[in-house]
Design a protein around this motif. Structure first.
Motif: not given
Length: 276
Positions: A137-145, A147-151
């Motif tokens: 979440d922190s990475v995608f927030k910095s990239m301004k993306l 993204v839906d994440i499924t684990m």
């Protein structure tokens, strides 16, 4: 040879497609990018990437088969017995390149963990998913993306599979999956920080891993056919250990060719040559 036009979703996929069609590695192609393509808006107005390619002219002439030279017949001498001490000190033959390949492609700690059943408590599974989610979440927030994440955690092989979904996942895949591989490595470090037993983390999006595997297997078979036909070895482009193993596995049972890896990371690559 005239230029051939090839189109695909991305420029990288178009280059790989051209390698398969022309049965040659990318370093032996003359490539011109006509259009880099675009993903459009919400899937509408998407345009494919278009390139023009042709084989590079090879200045090296075809090898000429040498006729065997007849040697004069010599009288056979009686074999001399080697002293027992000398026989013991005789150096052993060095292993062949093929043997070196098998040793070089030994499974790493991550791959061995796939074969081991790792039991995890519900609390441990929740913890590892939470740490992975927080990091991504922190990475995608910095990239301004967005993204839906499924684990999903698979206990049978101790693997945490993470799937991404979004508008433009090509950014996360990167050139030949390098961005996805790097993100997978970092996520694995975060997830395994507080784990007693190693957990393998696998990241994927838009079924890229399966598509890439099929592309490499097709490339291997096409290049193997070319090697068998011309009897000239072909060096593929540099690949990571996982992709090199796909090439080795695809041609493992081939009667006519064999494979081995050479070079140093990150330029280590697979060579396909005829069997002796």
């Amino acid at each position: 040879m005239d230029f051939v036009e090839v189109s695909a979703k991305t420029v990288n996929e178009a280059i790989t497609k051209a390698c398969i069609e022309l049965e040659v590695s990318s370093d032996r192609l003359d490539i011109q990018v006509v259009s880099e393509g675009s993903s459009g808006f919400l899937g509408f107005g998407a345009k494919p990437a278009v390139i023009k390619v042709r084989r590079m002219e090879e200045s090296v002439s075809e090898p000429v088969e040498k006729k065997p030279v007849e040697k004069p017949i010599q009288k056979k001498e009686a074999p001399q017995k080697m002293p027992q001490k000398a026989q013991q000190n005789t150096p052993k033959a060095e292993p062949s390149k093929a043997a070196a390949v098998k040793k070089e492609e030994v499974p790493t700690t991550e791959e061995k963990s796939e074969q081991v059943k790792v039991a995890k408590t519900e609390e441990e599974i929740v913890t590892m998913k939470a740490s992975g989610q927080k990091f991504l979440d922190s990475v995608f927030k910095s990239m301004k993306l967005e993204v839906d994440i499924t684990m999903d955690y698979h206990e049978e092989n101790g693997s945490l599979d993470i799937e991404f979904a979004g508008e433009d996942m090509g950014i996360l895949i990167g050139k030949r999956g390098q961005t996805l591989d790097s993100l997978q490595y970092l996520t694995s470090l975060v997830v395994n920080k507080d784990q007693k037993e190693y957990v393998r983390v696998k990241l994927d999006t838009e079924n890229y891993r399966k598509r890439r595997k099929e592309t490499l297997e097709n490339l291997a078979k096409n290049i193997a056919y070319k090697v068998r036909k011309t009897r000239k070895a072909v060096s593929l482009e540099p690949m990571n250990p996982y992709e090199r193993r796909i090439i080795h596995s695809a041609l493992q049972g081939n009667k006519w060719v064999e494979t081995y890896s050479e070079g140093k990371e990150p330029y280590r690559h697979v060579v396909i040559t005829t069997k002796r």
